[in-house]
Design an enzyme around this catalytic site. Sequence first.
Site, PDB file in Angstrom:
ATOM      1  N   HIS A  98      38.283  43.470  39.345  1.00 59.15           N
ATOM      2  CA  HIS A  98      38.861  44.458  38.430  1.00 59.15           C
ATOM      3  C   HIS A  98      40.284  44.785  38.864  1.00 59.15           C
ATOM      4  CE1 HIS A  98      34.425  45.840  37.945  1.00 59.15           C
ATOM      5  NE2 HIS A  98      34.694  44.788  37.223  1.00 59.15           N
TER       6      HIS A  98
HETATM    7  C1  LIG Z   1      33.843  36.713  37.492  1.00 57.13           C
HETATM    8  C2  LIG Z   1      34.291  37.976  36.788  1.00 57.13           C
HETATM    9  C3  LIG Z   1      33.341  38.931  36.460  1.00 57.13           C
HETATM   10  C4  LIG Z   1      33.740  40.102  35.816  1.00 57.13           C
HETATM   11  N1  LIG Z   1      32.771  40.971  35.369  1.00 57.13           N
HETATM   12  C5  LIG Z   1      33.136  42.019  34.600  1.00 57.13           C
HETATM   13  C6  LIG Z   1      32.148  42.834  33.996  1.00 57.13           C
HETATM   14  O1  LIG Z   1      30.949  42.598  34.104  1.00 57.13           O
HETATM   15  N2  LIG Z   1      32.570  43.893  33.247  1.00 57.13           N
HETATM   16  C7  LIG Z   1      33.891  44.184  33.089  1.00 57.13           C
HETATM   17  O2  LIG Z   1      34.202  45.191  32.456  1.00 57.13           O
HETATM   18  N3  LIG Z   1      34.845  43.418  33.656  1.00 57.13           N
HETATM   19  C8  LIG Z   1      34.498  42.324  34.367  1.00 57.13           C
HETATM   20  N4  LIG Z   1      35.469  41.496  34.866  1.00 57.13           N
HETATM   21  C9  LIG Z   1      36.889  41.831  34.614  1.00 57.13           C
HETATM   22  C10 LIG Z   1      37.344  41.588  33.176  1.00 57.13           C
HETATM   23  O3  LIG Z   1      36.764  40.426  32.646  1.00 57.13           O
HETATM   24  C11 LIG Z   1      38.868  41.514  33.146  1.00 57.13           C
HETATM   25  O4  LIG Z   1      39.394  42.734  33.618  1.00 57.13           O
HETATM   26  C12 LIG Z   1      39.422  41.256  31.737  1.00 57.13           C
HETATM   27  O5  LIG Z   1      38.956  40.047  31.224  1.00 57.13           O
HETATM   28  C13 LIG Z   1      40.934  41.247  31.780  1.00 57.13           C
HETATM   29  O6  LIG Z   1      41.431  40.973  30.516  1.00 57.13           O
HETATM   30  P1  LIG Z   1      42.946  40.564  30.283  1.00 57.13           P
HETATM   31  O7  LIG Z   1      43.148  40.520  28.811  1.00 57.13           O
HETATM   32  O8  LIG Z   1      43.802  41.450  31.081  1.00 57.13           O
HETATM   33  O9  LIG Z   1      43.159  39.098  30.845  1.00 57.13           O
HETATM   34  P2  LIG Z   1      42.285  37.899  31.344  1.00 57.13           P
HETATM   35  O10 LIG Z   1      40.867  38.057  30.955  1.00 57.13           O
HETATM   36  O11 LIG Z   1      42.625  37.701  32.756  1.00 57.13           O
HETATM   37  O12 LIG Z   1      42.860  36.674  30.497  1.00 57.13           O
HETATM   38  C14 LIG Z   1      44.144  36.162  30.698  1.00 57.13           C
HETATM   39  C15 LIG Z   1      44.238  34.820  29.975  1.00 57.13           C
HETATM   40  O13 LIG Z   1      45.558  34.337  30.101  1.00 57.13           O
HETATM   41  C16 LIG Z   1      45.526  32.952  30.381  1.00 57.13           C
HETATM   42  N5  LIG Z   1      46.755  32.595  31.095  1.00 57.13           N
HETATM   43  C17 LIG Z   1      47.106  32.982  32.342  1.00 57.13           C
HETATM   44  N6  LIG Z   1      48.294  32.467  32.667  1.00 57.13           N
HETATM   45  C18 LIG Z   1      48.715  31.761  31.610  1.00 57.13           C
HETATM   46  C19 LIG Z   1      49.875  30.999  31.344  1.00 57.13           C
HETATM   47  N7  LIG Z   1      50.853  30.893  32.251  1.00 57.13           N
HETATM   48  N8  LIG Z   1      49.974  30.358  30.146  1.00 57.13           N
HETATM   49  C20 LIG Z   1      48.995  30.472  29.215  1.00 57.13           C
HETATM   50  N9  LIG Z   1      47.860  31.177  29.420  1.00 57.13           N
HETATM   51  C21 LIG Z   1      47.725  31.824  30.600  1.00 57.13           C
HETATM   52  C22 LIG Z   1      44.309  32.793  31.234  1.00 57.13           C
HETATM   53  O14 LIG Z   1      43.874  31.451  31.254  1.00 57.13           O
HETATM   54  C23 LIG Z   1      43.342  33.742  30.558  1.00 57.13           C
HETATM   55  O15 LIG Z   1      42.647  33.092  29.524  1.00 57.13           O
HETATM   56  C24 LIG Z   1      35.119  40.329  35.532  1.00 57.13           C
HETATM   57  C25 LIG Z   1      36.063  39.369  35.882  1.00 57.13           C
HETATM   58  C26 LIG Z   1      35.667  38.199  36.496  1.00 57.13           C
HETATM   59  C27 LIG Z   1      36.697  37.167  36.840  1.00 57.13           C
END
Ligand SMILES: Cc1cc2nc3c(=O)[nH]c(=O)nc-3n(C[C@H](O)[C@H](O)[C@H](O)COP(=O)(O)OP(=O)(O)OC[C@H]3O[C@@H](n4cnc5c(N)ncnc54)[C@H](O)[C@@H]3O)c2cc1C
Length: 602
Positions: free
Chosen positions: A536
Amino acid sequence: LYDEFTGDISRFLINFSTRETALFTEYPTGVIVDNATYDFVIVGSGPSGSVLANRLSENPEWNILLLEAGEEPSWVTDIPVACGALEYSDYNWGYTCEPQSGFCRDCMDGILQYPHGRVLGGSSIINYMIYTRGNRLDFDRWAAMGNPGWSFDDILPYFLKLESAHLAIKDDGYHNNDGPLSISDASYRSKLVDVYVKASQEAGLPYVDNNGKNQIGVSYVQTTTKNGKRSDAENAYLRPIRNRNNIKIQKASRATKILIDSCSKTAYGVEYVNDGKTYRALATKEVISSAGSFNSPQLLMLSGIGPKTHLEQLGIPVQSDLPVGKKMYDHALFPGLVFQLNDSIPINLVEEIVNPLTYIQYSEGKGFLTSSNTVEAISYVKTNISTDPDDSYPDIELVMYGISPAADHGVLIRRNYNIDQNTYDKVFKPLESKYTYQVSPMLLHPKSLGRIELRSSNPLHPPKFFANYFTDPENEDIETLIAGIREIQKINRTPTMQKYNATLVRTPLPGCEDIEFDSDAYWECAIRSIISSLYHQTATCKMGPKNDTEAVVDHKLKVHGIKGLRVIDVSVIPVPMTAHTVAVAYMVGERASDIIKNDYGI
Ligand SMILES: Cc1cc2nc3c(=O)[nH]c(=O)nc-3n(C[C@H](O)[C@H](O)[C@H](O)COP(=O)(O)OP(=O)(O)OC[C@H]3O[C@@H](n4cnc5c(N)ncnc54)[C@H](O)[C@@H]3O)c2cc1C
């Protein structure tokens, strides 16, 4: 494929299914045009980026490009219980922290793992599906830090907008049933969880809807699932709009640099790599980085936005001197508190996997495969050592699993926690044939702060992660986790748990044998031996006003000092959340979409 087999069965099987998906693509594939121009270019399709892509393309006048480094998810990612295995596939960037001495002493190679989703839908495709929004005070404090528009009353409408709740117990006014993302009670429950929830109440925790009025108490877990399958950013927000004329969703395309006019300090596009070739996409209105808490700071620094000295050391021309990556909150979870029972009420993972009924039930949206990583109940607790003035603000979350790390005989769970083989064999292996379960305290408001740096100026190199766990000078983080252990022990001592003779497993962890078992000193040693992140990470591009020396973006998520550039993902969250972070990621996407529409008079 056979040639690619590395001996890792789960990686092989999951990547095989990805390959199959690639043959039946859900997304239109078009020719890539270099220097194509859009109104908005969004980098990253995690929960925040997917919401933005969906909401911004509601305006037919706007042309949107969404770039995602990963591929499409597959039928495997729909299976809730498979989530732990997804970490061993190409859906994970596979990041690990720099080895540090004060924690992870019994981890493989002393390393803390930082999995992170690389796929359409981001980490919502590989996460554990636990749905928790956070405490009212998180948002009120966030607003009080100079971020108008982010107080709880401001953001609750966005939590409502995003969800479609299928919950047996829910507080009036806190849920909605026509949003894109499905939130459901877990459709599979062990007998143990009913006992545990009752015991928690006996220990003094009220039963609550932890996404409702009061957070402190115990709840059955609420999950991002729909009819027993994963509900995520890709299937909730992207798939329904993939054929809109004004959006291009381009997978396998990794942004390597934000293009910035250094005279006017304006972002005008991105450079990205697809299939080994470099292209440019131009943005007439804005570039938006939604690449997540690790890759947004990486992309900003690669583009010259970051700490001046660090960028100069790497030879990157500085566009804006900002504290990118300097601060990182994370939630540490201690997986070593295991109880043994005299009855078969926990989940028997091996029996479930070999039972053909499991697979028949899954087709009906029920059964073991629909379990969210076997997490069954969540409690929020304010321990007796918390110094927070507000009684409704928890400092610990108790995550109750229907299994223990011994449940799969060391195949995957051990690797998820990165516990070394020697430790597993000594502590957990003897439990493989016993009835066991675990309750893990998760530290909500760490005093120790991590950070992220670039490893080099090469955009394809992973960043450097310093988790810095348990480095706070007063040792409050360790003490709070120990206070959490004491809360769990209280639940375990209740008559309801004692009916099953619930007994703490007392095998000491390697390196802690000489310390009196169950003393505070023992638990400190144990916590420093095996610890996991729950992934997180936040605040790496922190939101705050210009005079906040830690801030990277303002309350409208615009990067300080650069025009035409916003960061919109969990990296902007300025406080350590009293929650898992996916709910907030969607909310940030929803709120930011309205901010942008407002800015353009839509
Ligand atoms: C194993 C795991 C378990 C988790 N379990 C939970 C849970 O049970 N409940 C919960 O609330 N949260 C959980 N989380 C946390 C939650 O999933 C994340 O906080 C949330 O997904 C973050 O969302 P975001 O939109 O910030 O980005 P992210 O989900 O990090 O997505 C970012 C995206 O950007 C893409 N990207 C990155 N760099 C580039 C680039 N240079 N060019 C193009 N694309 C790029 C990545 O490939 C990714 O698809 C978990 C996370 C993980 C890893």
